[in-house]
Structure formats: structure tokens, C-alpha cells
Design a protein around this motif. Structure first.
Motif, PDB file in Angstrom:
ATOM      1  N   PRO A  60       0.819  -1.232   0.000  1.00 25.72           N
ATOM      2  CA  PRO A  60       0.000   0.000   0.000  1.00 25.72           C
ATOM      3  C   PRO A  60       0.844   1.270   0.000  1.00 25.72           C
ATOM      4  CG  PRO A  60      -0.812  -1.565   1.628  1.00 25.72           C
ATOM      5  CD  PRO A  60       0.511  -2.090   1.155  1.00 25.72           C
ATOM      6  N   LYS A  61       2.090   1.153   0.438  1.00 29.29           N
ATOM      7  CA  LYS A  61       2.999   2.304   0.448  1.00 29.29           C
ATOM      8  C   LYS A  61       4.001   2.231  -0.703  1.00 29.29           C
ATOM      9  CE  LYS A  61       2.683   2.869   5.472  1.00 29.29           C
ATOM     10  NZ  LYS A  61       3.430   2.909   6.748  1.00 29.29           N
ATOM     11  N   GLY A  62       3.693   1.425  -1.725  1.00 37.29           N
ATOM     12  CA  GLY A  62       4.597   1.239  -2.848  1.00 37.29           C
ATOM     13  C   GLY A  62       4.746   2.482  -3.700  1.00 37.29           C
ATOM     14  N   SER A  63       5.781   2.492  -4.516  1.00 36.36           N
ATOM     15  CA  SER A  63       6.094   3.662  -5.335  1.00 36.36           C
ATOM     16  C   SER A  63       5.067   3.891  -6.443  1.00 36.36           C
ATOM     17  CB  SER A  63       7.491   3.509  -5.950  1.00 36.36           C
ATOM     18  OG  SER A  63       7.573   2.306  -6.701  1.00 36.36           O
ATOM     19  N   HIS A  64       4.162   2.939  -6.678  1.00 36.55           N
ATOM     20  CA  HIS A  64       3.144   3.096  -7.717  1.00 36.55           C
ATOM     21  C   HIS A  64       2.136   4.193  -7.373  1.00 36.55           C
ATOM     22  CE1 HIS A  64       0.725   0.718  -4.918  1.00 36.55           C
ATOM     23  NE2 HIS A  64       1.663  -0.224  -4.950  1.00 36.55           N
ATOM     24  N   GLY A  65       1.991   4.514  -6.097  1.00 39.48           N
ATOM     25  CA  GLY A  65       1.100   5.597  -5.690  1.00 39.48           C
ATOM     26  C   GLY A  65      -0.376   5.261  -5.695  1.00 39.48           C
ATOM     27  N   LEU A  66      -0.731   4.021  -5.981  1.00 45.88           N
ATOM     28  CA  LEU A  66      -2.135   3.615  -6.013  1.00 45.88           C
ATOM     29  C   LEU A  66      -2.595   3.000  -4.697  1.00 45.88           C
ATOM     30  CD1 LEU A  66      -2.327   2.270  -9.652  1.00 45.88           C
ATOM     31  CD2 LEU A  66      -3.594   4.179  -8.720  1.00 45.88           C
TER      32      LEU A  66
END
Length: 389
Positions: A60-66
Motif C-alpha cells: 500500500p505504500k509502494g512507489s506506484h502511488g495507487l
């Protein structure tokens, strides 16, 4: 015994095979086989490619921002034990990869490194994923992760993720194999369907969408679905229309494997001007089964043998042996004829994409890619300036 002709089956499938080849050429011309993972030789790296990419999407805190969008989709496609997925708080979930859970102890069945670990809170729940692309099972691996999870004092699901969803070996499941405490999922089914939905929700994020598409194409390649899935359905229907013929093929499947493996070895020997030393029983499994070896002997230098095979618990590799100088060679990360380890010759591991007998390897054998690769391995030795003449 009923005599069965396979010709009607072959003729019914032939148009789909021709169409498949046509589509492949068209895709090649359009550059649709361009794949960054393949170009960087990362397509079969379980840790740095597959676990890393999947874990980043799930985070949920990934660099994808989704945020938790991908994670919420993921838990819809996998069979979770003892939980209503709608109660899981995906926003606060913590996703880790290569999570160290203590020193490995195969006797006590504890410790190791978990490929992907997902912890949920309120309610507490844990997902553990053991990821397998080419690597074999490790001793008591699933048993160690299961024992770790049981000490968490809350519900969990332990997944065994493979390309095709096959069951783990008893070598991995340990003392309580009969309990079947794991769930099998596959890249071909659950992961592919999840990625398809990930593409749908990332349409407004072109960079992320493009990366997911590249990764999805890699999964199609690794699971033998790279071209037209409609063609697969058509071929399956033709197979159902010719059940007696399919039964005859099934009964002779091992004979086909033996014969095509023997054919490859003879072609390699001829192309490299070598003689082959091996027996028919080792031919199909000389790179995949333990202690199966085949040697290629240059006709102009009979004291030399280039061995291909696999020792127990090791990856397939090839090595050089010279009569009267050395026995089995010290395995090195690359071919070294004068190694620092005191042996005059070295050895080299084979390309990781050939480490498991599967559809990709079968395709490489049929189209000649595997034969050419073995010829290149032998010629690398024969043409090396340090090769003992």
C-alpha cells in the motif's frame, strides 16, 4: 487392440499451428516481444524480479502511488483460509519480501527467509508466499514457514506459488505433509488474472500500466501463453474430438521425450564434430535429474570430455575433463581453465531458463534453440585460447 491413426488429429490442429506461426511473425515485426525483463536477463530471477515486482505492487505504500488498490484486488483472486476478505484492512497492511525469520534449522523445521510476507491488522491475518519459478524445493521449507505462522496466534494462509500450480514435494512439506497446510496458486491462473485487473485500474497511470503490461507479457512467456489463447481453446476442442488419438499420444509420451532428446544429442555431436558418450536412459533427464550425465568428446582430441549434467541438489552445469589430469572439476561461477582453486579446468552453470523440464524447454528443443545453445557451450570450450590442445 484398436489401430489408431493420428493423421486426422494432426490435420485438424495444423491450421491453428500455422496461424500461430503467422501471429508470431507479425508480433516480431511490431516489436511486441520486446521485454525489458528478458533483455536484462532477469526473467527467471525469483527474488529480484518476481518477488520484488509482486511485493511492490501489493505494498500500500509502494512507489506506484495507487495505495492499496492492487492488494485489494489480489486477495479477491487467492483462496484465503478462515477469513472474510472484506474484513481485511488493506490500507494498513505491511508487505515485506525476503523476510528473515531466524536461522534455518531443518531438524526443528524453523527459520529461513520468506519470499513475500503480508501482515494485516484489525483483524490480524498473515499471508505467506513461497515463490518458485525454476528453483527446486528446499528441505522442510514450507514446514518451517508453517511453524513460524502457527506461533503468530492468529489465522494465516501459506501459499506455494509456481508457474503451473503444481504441488510441493515432501522434501519441502516436512513431517506433517499429510495435513496439507498449504495452498497452491499459479502464475498461469491467479497471478495472470490479478495482473489483468491491475492493468484495468492503472489506465490513468501510463508508466505503471506499461510496466505491468511488460510483466504480464513475461508471465505469458514463462507459462506458454505468449501468443493466442483462443488458439489453445481450438486445439483443446480438436483434442476432445479425437480422444482415442490423444490416448495413444499420452501412452507414447515418454517415448517421444526419449527420442527427441536422443535426436538433439546426435545433432549437437555432429555440429561440433564430437562423439557422444551416454546411455539412452539418461537422455531425457541429463540436465534435470540427479547424477545423469552426457559427455561430448572432440574427435580430434579424444582425451578431452565436455560433460553436461546435474549432481544431487545442484543446478545443471557443464565442465571440462582431461584424461589423466583431473576428476570431477571444482564448480566455478564461470569457465576458468586455470582457476585459483588449484584445478587446471573449470565449469559453468547452464542458462537458468533451461533449469526445469517444462513447456519453455520443450519449445526450445523443438525449434532448435536448445540444440544451438548446447553447441555454443561446447564451441566456447573448444575455441577458447586456453583450451588444452
Amino acid at each position: 487392440m484398436v489401430e489408431v491413426s493420428l493423421e486426422p488429429l494432426f490435420q485438424s490442429i495444423k491450421p491453428f499451428v500455422i496461424e500461430n506461426q503467422k501471429q508470431r511473425k507479425e508480433k516480431e515485426l511490431k516489436g511486441e516481444f520486446f521485454n525489458i525483463f528478458s533483455i536484462l536477463n532477469m526473467e527467471r530471477d525469483e527474488v529480484h524480479t518476481h518477488s520484488s515486482f509482486i511485493a511492490e505492487l501489493l505494498n500500500p505504500k509502494g512507489s506506484h502511488g495507487l495505495k492499496d488498490e492492487f492488494l485489494r484486488l489480489f486477495i479477491q483472486y487467492i483462496p484465503l483460509n478462515d477469513i472474510d476478505v472484506t474484513t481485511l484492512n488493506t490500507k494498513s497492511a505491511i508487505v515485506k519480501k525476503e523476510e528473515y525469520i531466524g536461522k534455518k534449522d531443518v531438524i526443528k523445521e524453523t527459520g529461513g527467509d520468506i519470499d513475500i510476507l503480508i501482515n494485516f491488522f484489525s483483524p490480524n491475518y498473515t499471508i505467506i508466499i513461497e515463490n518458485k519459478i525454476d528453483a527446486g524445493d528446499q528441505e522442510a521449507q514450507l514446514a518451517r514457514y508453517n511453524n513460524y505462522a502457527k506461533h503468530l496466534n492468529h489465522s494465516f494462509t501459506l501459499f506455494y506459488l509456481t508457474k503451473d500450480g503444481h504441488e510441493p514435494s515432501s522434501w519441502s512439506t516436512g513431517l506433517k505433509t499429510e495435513e496439507h497446510y498449504w495452498e497452491c496458486i499459479s502464475y498461469k491462473n491467479e497471478i495472470f488474472k490479478w495482473l489483468k485487473r491491475c492493468l484495468d485500474i492503472s489506465n490513468s497511470f501510463p508508466l505503471i500500466n506499461g510496466c505491468i503490461k511488460q510483466y504480464q507479457n513475461l508471465i505469458l512467456k514463462l507459462t506458454g501463453q505468449e501468443l493466442n489463447q483462443t488458439m489453445d481453446k481450438n486445439i483443446t476442442q480438436q483434442m476432445l474430438n479425437h480422444n482415442l488419438e490423444m490416448l495413444a499420444i499420452w501412452e507414447n509420451w515418454d517415448n517421444w521425450i526419449y527420442s527427441i532428446a536422443e535426436q538433439v544429442i546426435k545433432e549437437v555431436a555432429k555440429k561440433t564434430d564430437c562423439e557422444c558418450k551416454g546411455d539412452n536412459e539418461s537422455y531425457p533427464w541429463w540436465l534435470w535429474d540427479n547424477d545423469c550425465w552426457v559427455a561430448f568428446i572432440p574427435k580430434n582430441n579424444p582425451d578431452i570430455k565436455i560433460w553436461f549434467g546435474k549432481e544431487k541438489g545442484d543446478s545443471p552445469y557443464y565442465y571440462l575433463e582431461k584424461k589423466g589430469i583431473t576428476t570431477l572439476q571444482t564448480k566455478l561461477e564461470c569457465m576458468e581453465y586455470k582457476s585459483s582453486k588449484g584445478t587446471p579446468f573449470g565449469s559453468k552453470y547452464l542458462d537458468s531458463k533451461y533449469l526445469r523440464w517444462d513447456l519453455c524447454v520443450a519449445q526450445a528443443i523443438v525449434n532448435g534453440e536448445f540444440r544451438d545453445y548446447l553447441c555454443n557451450c561446447i564451441n566456447e570450450v573448444l575455441n577458447d585460447p586456453n583450451f588444452p590442445k
